[in-house]
Design an enzyme around this catalytic site. Structure first.
Site, PDB file in Angstrom:
ATOM      1  N   ASP A 186       0.839  -1.467   0.023  1.00  0.00           N
ATOM      2  CA  ASP A 186       0.144  -0.018   0.125  1.00  0.00           C
ATOM      3  C   ASP A 186       0.858   1.228  -0.031  1.00  0.00           C
ATOM      4  OD1 ASP A 186      -2.230  -1.569   0.065  1.00  0.00           O
ATOM      5  OD2 ASP A 186      -2.809  -1.151   2.243  1.00  0.00           O
ATOM      6  N   GLU A 239      -9.630   0.043  -3.063  1.00  0.00           N
ATOM      7  CA  GLU A 239     -10.885  -0.612  -2.228  1.00  0.00           C
ATOM      8  C   GLU A 239     -11.157   0.267  -1.103  1.00  0.00           C
ATOM      9  OE1 GLU A 239      -8.914  -3.890  -0.430  1.00  0.00           O
ATOM     10  OE2 GLU A 239      -7.310  -2.879   0.463  1.00  0.00           O
TER      11      GLU A 239
HETATM   12  O1  F6P Z   1      -1.314  -5.525   3.308  1.00  0.00           O
HETATM   13  C1  F6P Z   1      -2.220  -4.366   2.957  1.00  0.00           C
HETATM   14  C2  F6P Z   1      -3.430  -5.340   2.186  1.00  0.00           C
HETATM   15  O2  F6P Z   1      -2.920  -5.703   0.940  1.00  0.00           O
HETATM   16  C3  F6P Z   1      -4.392  -4.122   2.065  1.00  0.00           C
HETATM   17  O3  F6P Z   1      -4.210  -3.289   0.838  1.00  0.00           O
HETATM   18  C4  F6P Z   1      -5.658  -4.968   1.960  1.00  0.00           C
HETATM   19  O4  F6P Z   1      -6.867  -4.006   2.417  1.00  0.00           O
HETATM   20  C5  F6P Z   1      -5.393  -6.022   2.865  1.00  0.00           C
HETATM   21  O5  F6P Z   1      -4.053  -5.913   3.028  1.00  0.00           O
HETATM   22  C6  F6P Z   1      -5.983  -7.327   2.604  1.00  0.00           C
HETATM   23  O6  F6P Z   1      -5.873  -7.965   3.665  1.00  0.00           O
HETATM   24  P1  F6P Z   1      -6.206  -9.494   3.654  1.00  0.00           P
HETATM   25  O7  F6P Z   1      -4.791 -10.233   3.149  1.00  0.00           O
HETATM   26  O8  F6P Z   1      -6.026  -9.903   5.216  1.00  0.00           O
HETATM   27  O9  F6P Z   1      -7.363  -9.975   3.202  1.00  0.00           O
END
Ligand code: F6P
Length: 343
Positions: free
Chosen positions: A127, A223
């Site tokens: 991010d 998102e």
């Molecule tokens: O690590 C950051 C991220 O990739 C975000 O952009 C995203 O919202 C989140 O992790 C998704 O997390 P998970 O892998 O727990 O679904």
């Protein structure tokens, strides 16, 4: 020294490259013994380790993910969790801990450092929203994956004269969307920092499509993008140990609204975890390697409570507290560059 490493939070391409560099310089230059905690802070609480040495990282430089595994465990949210962490480090005779993670993992590291735990941080997240460093490794790879996808979507969108909505990651900050939008030639890019008006998005698409056939529109959406108050309804999801809502779905809502309001056929592509997988770009491998070398040097300088960071092209040390205080958001000047190409 006995140096331990852990990787926490969402994985990202380049994690293995950081650890490989820590192990290489630690073992060959400083004569350290390396050990890895499995699954982030969870493995520290549970005392689950694997021995690490230079040989353990053979072949891992181009490999995404993390050979140690990761989790979103927050020891401060578990009864006695922080005490368990300290007890494990003492029992295993760990002299220093290198924590590789984003705001959550490094937030825990910062807390522990204030309590006297010898810890050094390395910034990680696709991010790119960590403060105190200009870039995190993994971001370049994620942006490239998005741009490759957008390039492909352009040609199919043009063939069918469609609108394509591309949802990318970026929970609180729209760095991935902004970069991918500029590099991918987006008609519109929607990011969390700039609440959007769905009618203005539709107006831009109408304007573009009125200029002729086969001028397909690509709308890139973070998102975490949010509509201006009262303009559109979104669903909310589950919350994790750090209080983050599980996102994903805003792209679909936006695509429905675009099709409904403009009458143009609209499709949505949610890139999701594809952005976090696979091999790191050369840029990310180099950045990760530089961070790893700097982290083991920080350990030997006993620079506890610091994080290695990229500033003006150089690797520097910054207080962990500066990195986790508040998120780094998209520079409005950069978003204005993207905006020049909105219809
Ligand atoms: O690590 C950051 C991220 O990739 C975000 O952009 C995203 O919202 C989140 O992790 C998704 O997390 P998970 O892998 O727990 O679904």
């Amino acid at each position: 020294m006995r140096v331990a490493m852990l990787t926490g939070g969402g994985d990202c391409p380049g994690l293995n490259a950081v650890m490989r560099a820590v192990a290489r310089k630690g073992e060959r230059v400083h004569g350290d013994e390396l050990v890895g905690f499995l699954d982030g802070w969870k493995g520290v609480m549970e005392g689950r380790t694997v021995p690490l040495d230079v040989a353990a990282f053979r072949g891992t430089l181009p490999r995404g993910g993390t050979i140690l595994g990761s989790s979103r465990t927050n020891p401060y949210k578990v009864d006695g969790g922080a005490e368990q962490v300290r007890a494990t480090l003492t029992e295993l005779g760990v002299d220093a801990l290198v924590a590789i993670g984003g705001e959550d993992t490094l937030g825990v590291a910062n807390h522990l450092a204030s309590d006297g735990v010898p810890v050094v941080g390395v910034p990680k997240t696709i991010d790119n929203d960590l403060s105190a460093t200009e870039l995190t490794f993994g971001f370049d790879t994620a942006v490239q994956i998005c741009v490759d996808a957008i390039d492909r979507l352009h040609t199919t969108a043009e063939s069918h004269d469609r609108v394509m909505v591309v949802e990318v990651m970026g929970r609180h900050a729209g760095h991935i969307a902004t970069w991918a939008g500029i590099a991918g030639g987006a008609t519109m890019t929607l990011i969390p920092e700039q609440p959007f008006d769905i009618e203005a998005v539709c107006e831009a698409i109408r304007h573009r499509h009125e200029q002729g056939k086969r001028l397909a529109s690509i709308v890139v959406v973070s998102e975490g993008a949010t509509p201006k108050e009262g303009t559109m309804q979104l669903q909310s999801g589950e919350v994790d140990a750090f209080g983050h809502v599980r996102l994903g779905g805003v792209g679909t809502r936006i695509a429905e609204q675009i099709e409904h309001r403009t009458g143009y056929e609209t499709r949505v592509t949610t890139l999701g975890h594809v952005q976090r997988g696979g091999t790191p770009t050369a840029f990310d491998r180099v950045l990760a390697t530089r961070f790893g070398v700097a982290a083991i040097d920080a350990v030997h300088d006993q620079a506890w409570g610091t994080m290695v960071a990229l500033r003006a092209g150089s690797i520097v040390r910054v207080p962990l507290a500066d990195a986790v205080g508040e998120l780094k958001l998209v520079d409005p000047d950069l978003y204005d560059v993207a905006r020049v190409f909105f219809e």
